[in-house]
Write a protein that holds these residues in place. Structure first.
Motif, PDB file in Angstrom:
ATOM      1  N   GLU A 279      35.849  -5.686 -11.385  1.00 20.43           N
ATOM      2  CA  GLU A 279      35.326  -6.582 -12.428  1.00 20.43           C
ATOM      3  C   GLU A 279      36.256  -7.727 -12.950  1.00 20.43           C
ATOM      4  OE1 GLU A 279      33.236  -7.236 -16.794  1.00 20.43           O
ATOM      5  OE2 GLU A 279      32.477  -5.353 -15.501  1.00 20.43           O
TER       6      GLU A 279
ATOM      7  N   ASP B 230      32.844 -12.529 -14.119  1.00 19.43           N
ATOM      8  CA  ASP B 230      31.534 -11.579 -13.559  1.00 19.43           C
ATOM      9  C   ASP B 230      30.408 -11.249 -14.555  1.00 19.43           C
ATOM     10  OD1 ASP B 230      33.114 -11.848 -11.071  1.00 19.43           O
ATOM     11  OD2 ASP B 230      33.979  -9.783 -11.451  1.00 19.43           O
TER      12      ASP B 230
ATOM     13  N   ILE C  98      26.799  -9.866 -13.124  1.00  9.01           N
ATOM     14  CA  ILE C  98      26.488  -8.457 -13.307  1.00  9.01           C
ATOM     15  C   ILE C  98      25.094  -8.225 -14.107  1.00  9.01           C
ATOM     16  CG2 ILE C  98      27.323  -6.166 -14.528  1.00  9.01           C
ATOM     17  CD1 ILE C  98      30.141  -7.130 -13.894  1.00  9.01           C
TER      18      ILE C  98
ATOM     19  N   SER D  75      34.837  -0.550 -13.775  1.00 11.22           N
ATOM     20  CA  SER D  75      33.683  -1.290 -13.569  1.00 11.22           C
ATOM     21  C   SER D  75      34.094  -2.170 -12.378  1.00 11.22           C
ATOM     22  CB  SER D  75      33.701  -2.415 -14.714  1.00 11.22           C
ATOM     23  OG  SER D  75      32.601  -3.144 -14.400  1.00 11.22           O
TER      24      SER D  75
ATOM     25  N   VAL E 228      32.393  -4.434  -8.765  1.00  8.41           N
ATOM     26  CA  VAL E 228      31.546  -5.180  -8.566  1.00  8.41           C
ATOM     27  C   VAL E 228      31.668  -5.249  -6.915  1.00  8.41           C
ATOM     28  CG1 VAL E 228      31.186  -6.654 -10.319  1.00  8.41           C
ATOM     29  CG2 VAL E 228      32.781  -7.240  -8.538  1.00  8.41           C
TER      30      VAL E 228
ATOM     31  N   LEU F   1      27.503 -11.926  -5.754  1.00 18.04           N
ATOM     32  CA  LEU F   1      27.537 -10.576  -6.385  1.00 18.04           C
ATOM     33  C   LEU F   1      26.244  -9.761  -6.310  1.00 18.04           C
ATOM     34  CD1 LEU F   1      29.563  -9.824  -9.598  1.00 18.04           C
ATOM     35  CD2 LEU F   1      27.307  -8.511  -9.028  1.00 18.04           C
TER      36      LEU F   1
ATOM     37  N   HIS G  78      26.610  -3.473  -8.994  1.00 19.26           N
ATOM     38  CA  HIS G  78      27.623  -3.229 -10.052  1.00 19.26           C
ATOM     39  C   HIS G  78      27.810  -1.571 -10.189  1.00 19.26           C
ATOM     40  CE1 HIS G  78      28.921  -2.634 -14.442  1.00 19.26           C
ATOM     41  NE2 HIS G  78      29.604  -3.297 -13.893  1.00 19.26           N
TER      42      HIS G  78
END
Length: 170
Positions: free
Chosen positions: A11, A15, A19, A48, A50, A57, A60
């Motif tokens: 992440e 982001d 997310i 974290s 992605v 995106l 996650h």
């Protein structure tokens, strides 16, 4: 139908809005989105990651610290995992789990815990946590699962596992 290529990365600062959109789209309630916001605000996101597909995106995964009988431990809790509904079924979630567990090991964590569908998470080496004498406040039976990230990572444990404080504050 060909599966589009996707990439996974940690992440980044820009982001969170995307997310949040993935989490709100993947779950029927807003709880998971609020959870990740709280984990981030409390500095409780151990890992974290992605997933991106075509610069969009699409997924996650979050890992956060655990306690065992109230004491810090070398384990992490996997939650939540989300993939945008229109991208589900293409291996993105599985890739996020695999890369996420590798990242946790690289950061020195010994084991991971998940509360999830046993049939799905067994594919990644998770087994019922009761095998190691681990219990949770969720009374989840075989859905409360653990995986050693290194040899012996779960040996000698036992007790009540609690997720990060953000889980209890919501």
């Amino acid at each position: 139908m060909a599966v589009p290529a996707f990439r996974i990365r940690p992440e980044e600062a820009n982001d969170p809005p995307a997310i949040d959109a993935v989490l709100r789209g993947a779950f029927p309630s807003q709880w998971e989105a609020r959870l990740v916001e709280s984990l981030r605000a409390n500095n409780e996101l151990s890992v974290s990651l992605v997933a991106f597909c075509r610069d969009h995106l699409t997924g996650h995964i979050a890992f956060s610290p655990l306690t065992l009988d109230g004491e810090p431990t070398s384990g992490v809790g996997l939650a939540p995992l989300a993939v945008q509904p229109s991208w589900q079924g293409r291996g993105i979630g599985a890739a996020l789990i695999t890369v996420g567990l590798e990242a946790c090991l690289e950061q020195g964590f010994d084991f991971a815990i998940v509360l999830g569908e046993p049939g799905y998470y067994r594919r990644f080496g998770f087994e019922p946590a009761t095998r190691w004498g681990l219990d949770s406040v969720y009374q989840a039976g075989d859905a409360f699962m653990a995986k050693s990230l290194r040899p012996g990572g779960l040996e000698g444990l036992g007790g009540l596992v609690r997720y990060a404080s953000a889980f209890e504050s919501l």
